[in-house]
Design an enzyme around this catalytic site. Structure first.
Site, PDB file in Angstrom:
ATOM      1  N   MET A 114       0.841  -1.169   0.000  1.00  0.00           N
ATOM      2  CA  MET A 114       0.000   0.000   0.000  1.00  0.00           C
ATOM      3  C   MET A 114       0.890   1.237   0.000  1.00  0.00           C
ATOM      4  O   MET A 114       1.351   1.684   1.038  1.00  0.00           O
ATOM      5  CB  MET A 114      -0.895  -0.014   1.238  1.00  0.00           C
ATOM      6  CG  MET A 114      -1.579   1.294   1.488  1.00  0.00           C
ATOM      7  SD  MET A 114      -2.557   1.343   2.969  1.00  0.00           S
ATOM      8  CE  MET A 114      -1.322   1.516   4.212  1.00  0.00           C
ATOM      9  N   PRO A 115       1.159   1.802  -1.162  1.00  0.00           N
ATOM     10  CA  PRO A 115       1.970   3.014  -1.198  1.00  0.00           C
ATOM     11  C   PRO A 115       1.176   4.236  -0.754  1.00  0.00           C
ATOM     12  O   PRO A 115      -0.017   4.361  -1.022  1.00  0.00           O
ATOM     13  CB  PRO A 115       2.375   3.143  -2.660  1.00  0.00           C
ATOM     14  CG  PRO A 115       1.458   2.275  -3.424  1.00  0.00           C
ATOM     15  CD  PRO A 115       0.875   1.276  -2.485  1.00  0.00           C
TER      16      PRO A 115
END
Length: 78
Positions: free
Chosen positions: A1-2
């Site tokens: 999850m950037p």
């Protein structure tokens, strides 16, 4: 999850503007999200983009507050 944070000065991108528009922010979010999908194969629904507008006086450049740096550059200095 950037999670990507974009910081911009709260001066807008043109004369008389004091903020980045909602349309410009939407374009930044879409573009950064697409870049992460294209380069890192990160799905759009797992990518978060935060846009922080920072008061111009809270930025520094070349060892000076940005307004002072700009004044000096306009006067022909560093």
């Amino acid at each position: 999850m950037p999670i990507v944070t974009i910081q911009v000065t709260r001066e807008g991108s043109g004369p008389g503007r004091d903020s980045v528009t909602a349309e410009e922010k939407a374009k930044l979010i879409a573009g950064v999200s697409q870049l992460l999908l294209d380069v890192l194969n990160k799905p759009l629904d797992a990518t978060f983009v935060v846009i922080e507008e920072v008061e111009l006086e809270n930025w520094g450049w070349g060892g000076l507050p940005v307004p002072e740096k700009r004044r000096r550059l306009a006067a022909g200095g560093n």
